[in-house]
Design a protein around this motif. Structure first.
Motif, PDB file in Angstrom:
ATOM      1  N   THR A 166     -35.610 -22.797  55.959  1.00 17.55           N
ATOM      2  CA  THR A 166     -36.352 -23.084  57.182  1.00 17.55           C
ATOM      3  C   THR A 166     -37.683 -23.740  56.846  1.00 17.55           C
ATOM      4  O   THR A 166     -38.440 -23.235  56.008  1.00 17.55           O
ATOM      5  N   THR A 167     -37.950 -24.863  57.486  1.00 15.11           N
ATOM      6  CA  THR A 167     -39.244 -25.531  57.405  1.00 15.11           C
ATOM      7  C   THR A 167     -39.906 -25.429  58.765  1.00 15.11           C
ATOM      8  O   THR A 167     -39.278 -25.701  59.794  1.00 15.11           O
ATOM      9  N   VAL A 168     -41.166 -25.025  58.780  1.00 15.52           N
ATOM     10  CA  VAL A 168     -41.913 -24.897  60.030  1.00 15.52           C
ATOM     11  C   VAL A 168     -43.096 -25.854  59.977  1.00 15.52           C
ATOM     12  O   VAL A 168     -43.861 -25.859  59.007  1.00 15.52           O
ATOM     13  N   VAL A 169     -43.236 -26.674  61.013  1.00 14.10           N
ATOM     14  CA  VAL A 169     -44.368 -27.596  61.143  1.00 14.10           C
ATOM     15  C   VAL A 169     -45.251 -27.087  62.282  1.00 14.10           C
ATOM     16  O   VAL A 169     -44.784 -26.944  63.420  1.00 14.10           O
ATOM     17  N   ILE A 170     -46.508 -26.780  61.971  1.00 16.94           N
ATOM     18  CA  ILE A 170     -47.442 -26.208  62.943  1.00 16.94           C
ATOM     19  C   ILE A 170     -48.546 -27.212  63.239  1.00 16.94           C
ATOM     20  O   ILE A 170     -49.212 -27.707  62.317  1.00 16.94           O
ATOM     21  N   ARG A 171     -48.725 -27.516  64.523  1.00 19.04           N
ATOM     22  CA  ARG A 171     -49.854 -28.334  64.961  1.00 19.04           C
ATOM     23  C   ARG A 171     -50.980 -27.389  65.391  1.00 19.04           C
ATOM     24  O   ARG A 171     -50.749 -26.489  66.193  1.00 19.04           O
ATOM     25  N   PRO A 172     -52.162 -27.585  64.835  1.00 16.56           N
ATOM     26  CA  PRO A 172     -53.236 -26.595  65.020  1.00 16.56           C
ATOM     27  C   PRO A 172     -53.571 -26.333  66.480  1.00 16.56           C
ATOM     28  O   PRO A 172     -53.501 -27.212  67.340  1.00 16.56           O
ATOM     29  N   GLY A 173     -53.932 -25.081  66.746  1.00 21.01           N
ATOM     30  CA  GLY A 173     -54.346 -24.664  68.078  1.00 21.01           C
ATOM     31  C   GLY A 173     -54.583 -23.168  68.087  1.00 21.01           C
ATOM     32  O   GLY A 173     -54.104 -22.446  67.210  1.00 21.01           O
ATOM     33  N   LYS A 174     -55.324 -22.690  69.064  1.00 25.46           N
ATOM     34  CA  LYS A 174     -55.616 -21.266  69.164  1.00 25.46           C
ATOM     35  C   LYS A 174     -54.461 -20.537  69.833  1.00 25.46           C
ATOM     36  O   LYS A 174     -53.755 -21.083  70.682  1.00 25.46           O
ATOM     37  N   LEU A 175     -54.281 -19.281  69.465  1.00 22.56           N
ATOM     38  CA  LEU A 175     -53.218 -18.458  70.032  1.00 22.56           C
ATOM     39  C   LEU A 175     -53.800 -17.532  71.098  1.00 22.56           C
ATOM     40  O   LEU A 175     -54.941 -17.072  70.984  1.00 22.56           O
ATOM     41  N   ALA A 176     -53.013 -17.250  72.119  1.00 24.55           N
ATOM     42  CA  ALA A 176     -53.457 -16.364  73.197  1.00 24.55           C
ATOM     43  C   ALA A 176     -52.240 -15.743  73.871  1.00 24.55           C
ATOM     44  O   ALA A 176     -51.152 -16.325  73.896  1.00 24.55           O
ATOM     45  N   GLY A 177     -52.434 -14.532  74.393  1.00 25.12           N
ATOM     46  CA  GLY A 177     -51.348 -13.828  75.057  1.00 25.12           C
ATOM     47  C   GLY A 177     -51.219 -12.425  74.507  1.00 25.12           C
ATOM     48  O   GLY A 177     -52.091 -11.927  73.784  1.00 25.12           O
ATOM     49  N   ALA A 178     -50.131 -11.760  74.845  1.00 24.06           N
ATOM     50  CA  ALA A 178     -49.887 -10.381  74.415  1.00 24.06           C
ATOM     51  C   ALA A 178     -48.681 -10.346  73.484  1.00 24.06           C
ATOM     52  O   ALA A 178     -47.698 -11.066  73.680  1.00 24.06           O
ATOM     53  N   VAL A 179     -48.752  -9.476  72.472  1.00 25.10           N
ATOM     54  CA  VAL A 179     -47.670  -9.363  71.497  1.00 25.10           C
ATOM     55  C   VAL A 179     -47.569  -7.919  71.027  1.00 25.10           C
ATOM     56  O   VAL A 179     -48.580  -7.229  70.874  1.00 25.10           O
ATOM     57  N   THR A 180     -46.345  -7.464  70.827  1.00 27.30           N
ATOM     58  CA  THR A 180     -46.096  -6.176  70.173  1.00 27.30           C
ATOM     59  C   THR A 180     -45.546  -6.462  68.781  1.00 27.30           C
ATOM     60  O   THR A 180     -44.454  -7.028  68.660  1.00 27.30           O
ATOM     61  N   PRO A 181     -46.278  -6.136  67.724  1.00 27.06           N
ATOM     62  CA  PRO A 181     -45.755  -6.341  66.373  1.00 27.06           C
ATOM     63  C   PRO A 181     -44.504  -5.499  66.139  1.00 27.06           C
ATOM     64  O   PRO A 181     -44.205  -4.565  66.910  1.00 27.06           O
ATOM     65  N   PRO A 182     -43.766  -5.780  65.087  1.00 22.59           N
ATOM     66  CA  PRO A 182     -42.539  -5.032  64.821  1.00 22.59           C
ATOM     67  C   PRO A 182     -42.826  -3.601  64.375  1.00 22.59           C
ATOM     68  O   PRO A 182     -43.973  -3.243  64.107  1.00 22.59           O
ATOM     69  N   PRO A 183     -41.784  -2.775  64.295  1.00 19.03           N
ATOM     70  CA  PRO A 183     -41.963  -1.406  63.805  1.00 19.03           C
ATOM     71  C   PRO A 183     -42.451  -1.399  62.358  1.00 19.03           C
ATOM     72  O   PRO A 183     -42.182  -2.324  61.589  1.00 19.03           O
ATOM     73  N   SER A 184     -43.139  -0.321  62.008  1.00 20.27           N
ATOM     74  CA  SER A 184     -43.656  -0.163  60.651  1.00 20.27           C
ATOM     75  C   SER A 184     -42.503  -0.067  59.650  1.00 20.27           C
ATOM     76  O   SER A 184     -41.709   0.878  59.686  1.00 20.27           O
ATOM     77  N   LYS A 185     -42.442  -1.041  58.768  1.00 16.69           N
ATOM     78  CA  LYS A 185     -41.415  -1.024  57.727  1.00 16.69           C
ATOM     79  C   LYS A 185     -41.613   0.171  56.799  1.00 16.69           C
ATOM     80  O   LYS A 185     -40.647   0.838  56.413  1.00 16.69           O
ATOM     81  N   SER A 186     -42.859   0.458  56.458  1.00 14.54           N
ATOM     82  CA  SER A 186     -43.141   1.572  55.547  1.00 14.54           C
ATOM     83  C   SER A 186     -42.700   2.902  56.142  1.00 14.54           C
ATOM     84  O   SER A 186     -42.096   3.733  55.449  1.00 14.54           O
ATOM     85  N   GLN A 187     -42.976   3.103  57.420  1.00 20.48           N
ATOM     86  CA  GLN A 187     -42.564   4.352  58.040  1.00 20.48           C
ATOM     87  C   GLN A 187     -41.051   4.400  58.239  1.00 20.48           C
ATOM     88  O   GLN A 187     -40.421   5.451  58.040  1.00 20.48           O
ATOM     89  N   ALA A 188     -40.453   3.278  58.601  1.00 22.50           N
ATOM     90  CA  ALA A 188     -39.009   3.254  58.816  1.00 22.50           C
ATOM     91  C   ALA A 188     -38.247   3.601  57.549  1.00 22.50           C
ATOM     92  O   ALA A 188     -37.283   4.377  57.575  1.00 22.50           O
ATOM     93  N   HIS A 189     -38.647   3.036  56.392  1.00 20.14           N
ATOM     94  CA  HIS A 189     -38.012   3.413  55.126  1.00 20.14           C
ATOM     95  C   HIS A 189     -38.004   4.931  54.969  1.00 20.14           C
ATOM     96  O   HIS A 189     -36.975   5.540  54.642  1.00 20.14           O
ATOM     97  N   ARG A 190     -39.155   5.533  55.179  1.00 21.18           N
ATOM     98  CA  ARG A 190     -39.313   6.963  54.911  1.00 21.18           C
ATOM     99  C   ARG A 190     -38.487   7.823  55.869  1.00 21.18           C
ATOM    100  O   ARG A 190     -37.853   8.800  55.452  1.00 21.18           O
ATOM    101  N   LEU A 191     -38.497   7.468  57.145  1.00 21.64           N
ATOM    102  CA  LEU A 191     -37.734   8.256  58.113  1.00 21.64           C
ATOM    103  C   LEU A 191     -36.233   8.085  57.904  1.00 21.64           C
ATOM    104  O   LEU A 191     -35.467   9.048  58.018  1.00 21.64           O
TER     105      LEU A 191
END
Length: 412
Positions: free
Chosen positions: A3-28
């Motif tokens: 995968t190649t990603v081409v990004i044209r510069p600009g500011k980001l805005a909006g709401a986002v929920t990051p993914p679940p904690s990988k470190s905690q998921a491994h342990r559980l």
């Protein structure tokens, strides 16, 4: 697929929920797989590293299914049923999976054969090998694989605390399965202490008792892991990239973070506040090494000098991150100097961009470059951008939904 990603510069805005904690998921997941009975874990995403851990626990005899991000795990009750054969574990590129599973395999199945991809099998295992020499456990590493044979016995296990907390976690999971009194003794000060706190939290959740002492940890066995229900927290280490986007002029609302979490990467909050103020600053990253890439993106575009110190362990990640952070950000126009265990940034008002960067098969390098692209004057091309699948498969989709102007090109 590449995968190649081409990004044209600009500011980001909006709401986002990051993914679940990988470190905690491994342990559980590991605790659930070792437990008696069935466990249900909510908020689970199947990143490549989590798939690796599930595959390895399945190799020991656990069973699992996923529906609507709820993972149901049928535990093996602490002992694998493998008819005398050594199980085989494909750990992918997950250092946590490999280091957690080595002693667990010895305790539950008498050993195993471990394989991996990328740089995984080159990452150091010497603390375990030194222990195995003293305990009479066989190990052999060749042809890209590692074989261990033997049984853990109760007793003292002395480990350095400044190489990786993953070795400590592996033993804390395995020794409760062994009959008798054991101690994990630290021979050097403990770094990444919060990761061990996450381990102790998960063990307690599944009914396993470990006592902290002045020199390390004590526990008795055998103890039974007991199946239970729980949920995986949102990941602070991934949220840190959106904190970086905000420091570079964005207005991203980061949702569903636990402000009382045991995750050490919550340090991104005070650290990003320090970087938002002009002037010289030094940040100790010994307890939060995964924050270095997002902090580096922030440090590159500000007023003043920033030093990220006590970072030597970054050389032992998916890439040599002290080198690859330096290489990537310099390519984009940053003023950064690489030290033996540090990075020094001379902040600039903006980066030039207009270049292609190699993500070095390192998910955090790819996400760092994407955040840094927000502060570039010209477009940025990321090569090998599929590596985000290791921990954050939805990263490019989230980036676009936050207003990122990018093209995702898949080939091969």
């Amino acid at each position: 697929m590449s995968t190649t990603v081409v990004i044209r510069p600009g500011k980001l805005a909006g709401a986002v929920t990051p993914p679940p904690s990988k470190s905690q998921a491994h342990r559980l997941i590991i605790a659930a797989a070792l437990a008696r009975g069935e466990s249900r874990l909510e908020n689970v995403d199947l990143s490549q590293d989590i798939r690796a851990t599930l595959s390895c626990m399945e190799a020991l005899g656990a069973r699992w299914s996923l529906k609507d991000r709820t993972l149901t795990v049928g535990g093996l009750g602490g002992a694998a049923q493998l008819a005398g054969r050594l199980p085989r574990f494909d750990c992918g590129e997950s250092g946590s999976t490999l280091r957690f599973l080595i002693p667990i395999a010895l305790a539950a199945a008498g050993g195993g054969v471990f394989t991996g991809h990328g740089r995984l099998m080159q990452r150091p295992q010497k603390p375990y090998f030194d222990l195995f020499h003293r305990k009479g456990i066989f190990w052999e590493q060749r042809d890209g694989g590692l074989t261990v044979k033997g049984r853990l016995t109760p007793g003292e296990y002395a480990l350095p605390g400044d190489v990786s907390s993953q070795f400590i976690t592996g033993l804390l999971y395995a020794l409760p399965l062994v009959e008798g009194e054991s101690a994990v003794t630290l021979t050097t000060p403990l770094e990444s202490r919060d990761y061990v706190s996450m381990t102790l939290q998960a063990l307690d959740q599944f009914g396993v008792s470990v006592q902290e002492t002045a020199s390390g940890y004590r526990l008795s066995g055998p103890q039974a892991y007991v199946g239970t229900d729980g949920a995986v927290e949102t990941d602070w280490s991934q949220a840190a990239f959106w904190y970086g986007a905000n420091l570079l002029g964005g207005q991203v609302e980061i949702l569903n973070l636990n402000r009382s979490s045991a995750q050490g990467d919550m340090r991104v909050v005070p650290y990003s506040r320090q970087l938002a103020r002009p002037g010289d600053v030094a940040l100790d990253v010994s307890q939060c090494p995964d924050l270095v890439p997002p902090l580096a993106a922030m440090a590159a575009v500000r007023t003043g000098e920033c030093r990220l110190v006590n970072a030597a362990r970054l050389r032992l990640k998916e890439s040599d991150r002290l080198a690859t952070v330096t290489q990537t950000l310099r390519t984009l126009g940053a003023a950064v100097e690489e030290g033996a265990d540090s990075l020094t940034f001379h902040g600039l008002p903006a980066l030039e961009g207009g270049a292609a960067v190699d993500c070095c098969n390192d998910h955090r390098i790819a996400m760092m470059a994407a955040v840094a692209a927000c502060a570039c004057r010209r477009p940025v091309t990321l090569l090998g951008a599929e590596c985000v699948n290791k921990s954050y498969p939805g990263f490019w989709e989230d980036y676009r939904q936050l207003g990122g102007d990018l093209d995702v090109l898949i080939s091969g």
